[in-house]
Design a protein around this motif. Structure first.
Motif, PDB file in Angstrom:
ATOM      1  N   CYS A 141       0.833  -1.210   0.000  1.00 48.96           N
ATOM      2  CA  CYS A 141       0.000   0.000   0.000  1.00 48.96           C
ATOM      3  C   CYS A 141       0.867   1.260   0.000  1.00 48.96           C
ATOM      4  N   ASN A 142       1.915   1.251   0.812  1.00 48.43           N
ATOM      5  CA  ASN A 142       2.832   2.408   0.882  1.00 48.43           C
ATOM      6  C   ASN A 142       3.892   2.364  -0.217  1.00 48.43           C
ATOM      7  N   LYS A 143       4.033   1.205  -0.842  1.00 48.23           N
ATOM      8  CA  LYS A 143       5.063   0.975  -1.859  1.00 48.23           C
ATOM      9  C   LYS A 143       6.454   1.314  -1.320  1.00 48.23           C
ATOM     10  N   LYS A 144       6.688   0.825  -0.090  1.00 45.10           N
ATOM     11  CA  LYS A 144       7.979   1.072   0.568  1.00 45.10           C
ATOM     12  C   LYS A 144       8.477  -0.195   1.245  1.00 45.10           C
ATOM     13  N   PHE A 145       9.811  -0.325   1.267  1.00 43.55           N
ATOM     14  CA  PHE A 145      10.439  -1.385   2.026  1.00 43.55           C
ATOM     15  C   PHE A 145      10.441  -1.011   3.492  1.00 43.55           C
ATOM     16  N   SER A 146      10.243  -1.993   4.347  1.00 44.68           N
ATOM     17  CA  SER A 146      10.196  -1.744   5.796  1.00 44.68           C
ATOM     18  C   SER A 146      11.568  -1.685   6.419  1.00 44.68           C
TER      19      SER A 146
END
Length: 115
Positions: A109-114
């Motif tokens: 959803c955020n299109k980000k790696f954690s």
């Protein structure tokens, strides 16, 4: 003191993880696995329904990556398989009991790696 700080920062930035006896850069592996599962990773249109994110965990001593459906109101099944960073396919048996140290690697959803 400056040298120590520089050394500590360098070690932190260029640290690698050991997986299955082999040194692997975790960021490279995360990108590789996101690409592997790109057709399965998705976010619900309103962010409240069924979304599929990329996770990693330790399954019977191996670090594996797998897509996991996240949905508060859905009755979903756990994944049937995952891959190690060296692309070894690992079939899961009793996922909920054998999977340890689960962490989200990529949020669809955020299109980000954690990490």
């Amino acid at each position: 003191m400056k040298r120590f700080l520089f050394l500590a920062l360098s070690l932190l930035l260029f640290s690698s993880c050991e997986k299955d006896g082999e040194m692997v850069d975790s960021q490279d592996c995360h990108i590789k696995m996101k690409e592997q599962f790109k057709d399965e990773l998705k976010c619900s249109s309103n962010g409240q329904g069924e979304s599929v994110h990329l996770f990693k965990g330790v399954y019977k001593g191996k670090t594996v990556y797998y897509p996991l459906t996240v949905c508060a109101n859905c009755n979903t099944m756990p994944p049937k398989f995952g891959y190690t960073c060296s692309m070894e396919k690992v079939e899961f048996e009793d996922f909920n009991e054998n999977m340890k140290e689960q962490t989200k690697v990529y949020d669809s959803c955020n299109k980000k790696f954690s990490e």
